[in-house]
Scaffold this motif. Structure first.
Motif, PDB file in Angstrom:
ATOM      1  N   ARG A  49      38.860 -32.601 -21.141  1.00  8.72           N
ATOM      2  CA  ARG A  49      39.768 -32.432 -22.280  1.00  8.72           C
ATOM      3  C   ARG A  49      39.997 -30.955 -22.578  1.00  8.72           C
ATOM      4  O   ARG A  49      41.104 -30.528 -22.867  1.00  8.72           O
ATOM      5  CB  ARG A  49      39.187 -33.127 -23.525  1.00  8.72           C
ATOM      6  N   GLN A  50      38.912 -30.178 -22.575  1.00  5.42           N
ATOM      7  CA  GLN A  50      38.987 -28.717 -22.718  1.00  5.42           C
ATOM      8  C   GLN A  50      37.981 -28.167 -21.723  1.00  5.42           C
ATOM      9  O   GLN A  50      37.342 -28.941 -21.007  1.00  5.42           O
ATOM     10  CB  GLN A  50      38.621 -28.286 -24.139  1.00  5.42           C
ATOM     11  N   LYS A  51      37.771 -26.846 -21.716  1.00  9.05           N
ATOM     12  CA  LYS A  51      36.921 -26.248 -20.679  1.00  9.05           C
ATOM     13  C   LYS A  51      35.597 -26.994 -20.489  1.00  9.05           C
ATOM     14  O   LYS A  51      35.273 -27.442 -19.400  1.00  9.05           O
ATOM     15  CB  LYS A  51      36.666 -24.772 -20.998  1.00  9.05           C
TER      16      LYS A  51
END
Length: 344
Positions: free
Chosen positions: A90-92
């Motif tokens: 979803r993100q890093k």
């Protein structure tokens, strides 16, 4: 159109035909060929696929790489064993995951993996009971994952995989899949070189296979089934090769249902494939009009699965089920590590 029922795609598969291990030589698996117009079936060895390919054809391969996305950890406060399966970044460092047992992974729970060099905090519960998790680690995430993770083999494979690379295609390039595009597992570098030397264009596309590919169809009316979303990318070079083949009256041959779903999602009504990236929820079942694909190289799929429905859209349900019956009689190996089928 008459209602399509899930049970229309049922066939009885003896359990011993589910392949548990990959063959030593990838290209030595068996190949059943099905002429979608005449219904004629022939039996071959996979490397003989080259005899069916013509100069000017375009072979489309999905170059996604499977992440070793299965992590076995312990809950820090209780020592309870927890399994985490990475689904989507979803993100890093935040991933959507499938956690078992879910009741032990409430928001705030911290899970430790291996030597403690990877830790995960459960942030929240999202749709379908999946968990959003934030990972903390030193160094490069992919390297840590490579050391600690296992291949997320499908539930019907009960044997442990000795060599992680056997659940990757030889041309796998971009990390992101929770499952392998298994039709591509039959190709060796040598076979791909021979195919290119014969004048067949090879186009690489990327579709990151989600675990939804194994999600059973639960509704009896298949039109009520909701397909999972998967990310795909088509480069300018791949689009150009595919469009050139079509424009020249040559065939586009997709390797696997994932390559098929990619090119069909990337094409406009006019059948021209556009370069770019997007998410697709395309569901292909009988009655679908293919815009790009002419032929398909694929494995043998689970009864009542969306993949059997896709294959039936190309070659007709009765013809496909009849070919599957023949494969069962001939003791073909089924599913991910099994044999292949070429529909032309």
């Amino acid at each position: 159109m008459t209602e399509l029922k899930k049970s229309d795609f049922y066939f009885d598969l003896p359990e011993e035909l589910i392949a548990q291990n990959p063959l030593e030589d990838r290209s030595s698996s068996r190949l059943l060929t099905l002429d979608k117009n005449s219904g004629r079936i022939e039996h071959h060895i996979f490397r003989e696929i080259i005899d069916y390919l013509r100069p000017g054809d375009c072979l489309v391969l999905n170059n996604t790489r499977v992440l070793p996305a299965r992590l076995m950890g312990i809950k820090e406060d209780t020592g309870a064993s927890i399994e985490v399966l990475l689904l989507k970044r979803r993100q890093k460092d935040i991933w959507e995951t499938l956690v078992k047992p879910g009741k032990k992974a409430r928001p705030g729970a911290v899970i430790s993996f291996g030597d403690g060099s990877l830790k995960a905090e459960v942030l929240e519960v999202v749709e379908e009971g999946n968990r959003l998790i934030r990972f903390t680690y030193e160094g490069i995430f992919e390297e840590v994952l490579d050391r600690l993770g296992e291949m997320p083999l499908p539930p019907y494979i009960t044997h442990k995989l000795q060599d992680k690379n056997r659940y990757q295609t030889v041309y796998a390039k971009y990390d992101g899949s929770a499952a392998a595009p298994t039709a591509g597992l039959h190709f060796t570098r040598e076979l791909l070189n021979r195919i290119a030397d014969k004048g067949i264009d090879i186009a690489y596309v990327t579709l990151h296979v989600g675990l939804g590919t194994f999600r059973p169809v639960k509704t009896d009316n298949i039109l009520e089934h909701h397909m999972h979303s998967e990310y795909y990318q088509v480069t300018e070079e791949a689009a150009e090769k595919i469009n050139r083949a079509k424009a020249g009256g040559n065939r586009v041959i997709c390797v696997g249902t994932t390559s098929c779903r990619t090119v069909e999602s990337a094409a406009g009504e006019d059948g021209i494939v556009k370069a770019g990236c997007d998410n697709t929820e395309i569901f292909i079942y009988p009655g679908y009009r293919f815009r790009v694909l002419d032929c398909l190289i694929t494995n043998f799929h689970l009864p009542e699965s969306t993949l059997v429905m896709l294959v039936s859209a190309l070659a007709g349900r009765e013809q496909v089920l009849s070919a599957y019956e023949e494969a069962i009689r001939e003791r073909y190996r089924f599913f991910s590590f099994g044999d292949a089928m070429f529909i032309y």
